[in-house]
Design a protein around this motif. Structure first.
Motif, PDB file in Angstrom:
ATOM      1  N   LEU A 127       0.951  -1.310   0.022  1.00 24.99           N
ATOM      2  CA  LEU A 127       0.012   0.072  -0.110  1.00 24.99           C
ATOM      3  C   LEU A 127       0.749   1.240   0.068  1.00 24.99           C
ATOM      4  CD1 LEU A 127      -2.795  -0.793   2.685  1.00 24.99           C
ATOM      5  CD2 LEU A 127      -3.173  -0.578   0.115  1.00 24.99           C
ATOM      6  N   PRO A 128       0.424   2.156  -0.488  1.00 27.58           N
ATOM      7  CA  PRO A 128       1.146   3.626  -0.347  1.00 27.58           C
ATOM      8  C   PRO A 128       1.399   4.087   1.127  1.00 27.58           C
ATOM      9  CG  PRO A 128      -0.613   3.915  -1.801  1.00 27.58           C
ATOM     10  CD  PRO A 128      -0.919   2.536  -0.751  1.00 27.58           C
ATOM     11  N   ALA A 129       2.824   4.528   1.199  1.00 23.64           N
ATOM     12  CA  ALA A 129       2.873   4.794   2.597  1.00 23.64           C
ATOM     13  C   ALA A 129       2.355   6.335   2.953  1.00 23.64           C
ATOM     14  CB  ALA A 129       4.526   5.047   2.733  1.00 23.64           C
ATOM     15  N   TYR A 130       2.202   7.163   1.993  1.00 19.56           N
ATOM     16  CA  TYR A 130       1.797   8.317   2.519  1.00 19.56           C
ATOM     17  C   TYR A 130       0.308   8.549   3.325  1.00 19.56           C
ATOM     18  CZ  TYR A 130      -1.681   8.855  -1.246  1.00 19.56           C
ATOM     19  OH  TYR A 130      -2.718   8.612  -2.164  1.00 19.56           O
ATOM     20  N   LEU A 152       7.888  13.340  -2.758  1.00 19.12           N
ATOM     21  CA  LEU A 152       7.822  14.097  -4.006  1.00 19.12           C
ATOM     22  C   LEU A 152       7.679  13.242  -5.139  1.00 19.12           C
ATOM     23  CD1 LEU A 152       9.875  17.260  -2.812  1.00 19.12           C
ATOM     24  CD2 LEU A 152       7.353  17.229  -3.518  1.00 19.12           C
ATOM     25  N   ALA A 153       8.452  11.870  -5.096  1.00 16.04           N
ATOM     26  CA  ALA A 153       8.664  11.155  -6.208  1.00 16.04           C
ATOM     27  C   ALA A 153       7.770  10.238  -6.354  1.00 16.04           C
ATOM     28  CB  ALA A 153      10.021  10.479  -5.869  1.00 16.04           C
ATOM     29  N   ALA A 154       6.663  10.222  -5.471  1.00 17.04           N
ATOM     30  CA  ALA A 154       5.539   9.128  -5.871  1.00 17.04           C
ATOM     31  C   ALA A 154       4.264   9.998  -6.068  1.00 17.04           C
ATOM     32  CB  ALA A 154       5.475   8.368  -4.268  1.00 17.04           C
ATOM     33  N   PRO A 155       3.458   8.897  -6.654  1.00 14.67           N
ATOM     34  CA  PRO A 155       2.077   9.495  -6.970  1.00 14.67           C
ATOM     35  C   PRO A 155       1.439   9.672  -5.550  1.00 14.67           C
ATOM     36  CG  PRO A 155       2.322   7.678  -8.362  1.00 14.67           C
ATOM     37  CD  PRO A 155       3.684   7.729  -7.292  1.00 14.67           C
ATOM     38  N   LEU A 156       0.569  10.770  -5.414  1.00 12.63           N
ATOM     39  CA  LEU A 156       0.040  11.115  -4.085  1.00 12.63           C
ATOM     40  C   LEU A 156      -1.804  11.219  -4.386  1.00 12.63           C
ATOM     41  CD1 LEU A 156       1.984  13.498  -2.352  1.00 12.63           C
ATOM     42  CD2 LEU A 156       2.172  11.066  -2.141  1.00 12.63           C
ATOM     43  N   PRO A 157      -2.364  10.055  -4.819  1.00  9.67           N
ATOM     44  CA  PRO A 157      -3.812  10.181  -5.365  1.00  9.67           C
ATOM     45  C   PRO A 157      -4.622  10.743  -4.132  1.00  9.67           C
ATOM     46  CG  PRO A 157      -3.154   7.792  -5.485  1.00  9.67           C
ATOM     47  CD  PRO A 157      -1.784   8.637  -4.940  1.00  9.67           C
ATOM     48  N   GLN A 158      -6.041  11.234  -4.390  1.00  6.28           N
ATOM     49  CA  GLN A 158      -6.767  11.452  -3.460  1.00  6.28           C
ATOM     50  C   GLN A 158      -7.792  10.343  -3.130  1.00  6.28           C
ATOM     51  OE1 GLN A 158      -7.314  14.926  -2.178  1.00  6.28           O
ATOM     52  NE2 GLN A 158      -8.496  13.968  -0.478  1.00  6.28           N
ATOM     53  N   ARG A 159      -7.417   9.399  -2.514  1.00 12.12           N
ATOM     54  CA  ARG A 159      -8.047   8.144  -2.454  1.00 12.12           C
ATOM     55  C   ARG A 159      -9.496   8.335  -1.784  1.00 12.12           C
ATOM     56  NH1 ARG A 159      -4.394   3.235  -2.633  1.00 12.12           N
ATOM     57  NH2 ARG A 159      -5.916   2.060  -1.519  1.00 12.12           N
ATOM     58  N   PRO A 161     -12.219  11.582   0.286  1.00 16.97           N
ATOM     59  CA  PRO A 161     -12.196  13.040   0.532  1.00 16.97           C
ATOM     60  C   PRO A 161     -11.314  13.412   1.770  1.00 16.97           C
ATOM     61  CG  PRO A 161     -14.351  12.051  -0.109  1.00 16.97           C
ATOM     62  CD  PRO A 161     -13.310  10.909   0.277  1.00 16.97           C
ATOM     63  N   ARG A 162     -10.870  12.286   2.756  1.00 13.35           N
ATOM     64  CA  ARG A 162     -10.296  12.758   3.859  1.00 13.35           C
ATOM     65  C   ARG A 162      -8.630  12.619   3.475  1.00 13.35           C
ATOM     66  NH1 ARG A 162     -13.935  12.467   8.529  1.00 13.35           N
ATOM     67  NH2 ARG A 162     -12.048  12.435   9.909  1.00 13.35           N
ATOM     68  N   THR A 163      -8.177  12.095   2.351  1.00  6.90           N
ATOM     69  CA  THR A 163      -6.685  11.819   2.244  1.00  6.90           C
ATOM     70  C   THR A 163      -5.844  13.189   2.142  1.00  6.90           C
ATOM     71  OG1 THR A 163      -7.412   9.715   0.743  1.00  6.90           O
ATOM     72  CG2 THR A 163      -5.243  10.476   0.647  1.00  6.90           C
ATOM     73  N   ILE A 164      -5.003  13.258   2.863  1.00  5.80           N
ATOM     74  CA  ILE A 164      -3.960  14.179   2.827  1.00  5.80           C
ATOM     75  C   ILE A 164      -2.810  13.942   1.486  1.00  5.80           C
ATOM     76  CG2 ILE A 164      -2.207  15.573   4.031  1.00  5.80           C
ATOM     77  CD1 ILE A 164      -3.435  14.590   6.680  1.00  5.80           C
ATOM     78  N   THR A 165      -2.934  14.920   0.678  1.00  6.38           N
ATOM     79  CA  THR A 165      -1.980  14.807  -0.374  1.00  6.38           C
ATOM     80  C   THR A 165      -0.877  15.966  -0.526  1.00  6.38           C
ATOM     81  OG1 THR A 165      -3.598  15.936  -1.843  1.00  6.38           O
ATOM     82  CG2 THR A 165      -3.677  13.669  -1.849  1.00  6.38           C
ATOM     83  N   GLU A 166      -1.337  16.985   0.216  1.00  5.03           N
ATOM     84  CA  GLU A 166      -0.372  18.242   0.134  1.00  5.03           C
ATOM     85  C   GLU A 166       0.867  17.839   1.026  1.00  5.03           C
ATOM     86  OE1 GLU A 166      -3.292  18.330   1.137  1.00  5.03           O
ATOM     87  OE2 GLU A 166      -4.471  19.389   0.158  1.00  5.03           O
TER      88      GLU A 166
END
Length: 245
Positions: A127-130, A152-159, A161-166
């Protein structure tokens, strides 16, 4: 060896988000030309590691031999599994241990009580770490600049509505983990799923893995959930510290 490296890149193109790929899709993800990707996929299919319907490829259960064989040789899963089983029975929730691989977590051991996620998790799952509690514990153990570069090197999709991506908010979340010694994630991976994770450390104080429990979101506040689950997690963490060191 070059051919092996390319084949591994093609295998790694198949993820939870991309379980079914055409040659062109696999080529784009793996960063290889179409002809090379086609040869790799057809070779994998010939040896039973992929299924091919004439347009799309999917990995078969045979590919698990590559990962589970490696995991079986690692001492950590064998050590933590009895503790995960006991903890899971005590708190009535699924528990897991994972390690960090670049910007992903890899499950090395798991004790499942009930299915909370839409996907089945098992040793070898990623699973993604972020956006995961274990991922944030493991990223927080890195130097801040290293953690930022991985994010910064990995995709950060908004999985959800509560996912932090910034990036700045994620870095603040990691700093909070460093201060508090644990991570909580509230419906950022999937709606309806919460989790709490703590680091597993060695005698030098280095984080070698993360331990967590995942549980359904309810009307209970996250603070109340922490009161119920954090102490049992910390107790197992301490026992594992004693055994591993």
């Amino acid at each position: 060896m070059g051919g092996l490296a390319k084949g591994l890149r093609v295998i790694e193109a198949f993820t939870v988000e991309t379980p079914r790929l055409s040659i062109s899709e696999a080529s784009a993800i793996a960063g290889l030309d179409r002809a090379t990707t086609r040869r790799c996929l057809l070779t994998l299919a010939e040896h039973g590691y992929c299924a091919y319907d004439g347009k799309y490829f999917t990995v078969t259960p045979r590919v698990l031999r590559l990962g589970t064989g490696c995991l079986a040789t690692m001492p950590l899963p064998r050590i933590v599994q009895p503790w995960l089983d006991a903890l899971s029975e005590e708190i009535g929730q699924s528990t897991s241990v994972a390690i960090l691989d670049e910007a992903e977590i890899v499950y090395v051991a798991r004790a499942a009580q009930r299915k909370v996620m839409s996907i089945a998790l098992m040793p070898g799952s990623r699973l993604p770490a972020y956006c995961t509690s274990m991922g944030r514990v493991l990223l927080a153990a890195l130097p801040a600049e290293t953690a930022r570069n991985r994010l910064l090197a990995a995709p950060l999709p908004q999985r959800t509505p509560r996912t932090i991506t910034e990036i700045d908010r994620l870095m603040s979340a990691l700093e909070r983990v460093r201060t508090e010694g644990y991570a909580v994630v509230d419906e950022e991976v999937e709606l309806g799923l919460r989790s709490i994770a703590v680091p597993i450390v060695n005698a030098r104080g280095a984080t070698v893995a993360a331990l967590n429990t995942g549980f359904p979101a309810s009307s209970e506040t996250m603070e109340k959930a922490q009161e119920r689950f954090l102490d049992p997690l910390l107790h197992v963490r301490q026992e594992l510290f004693r055994i591993l060191n």
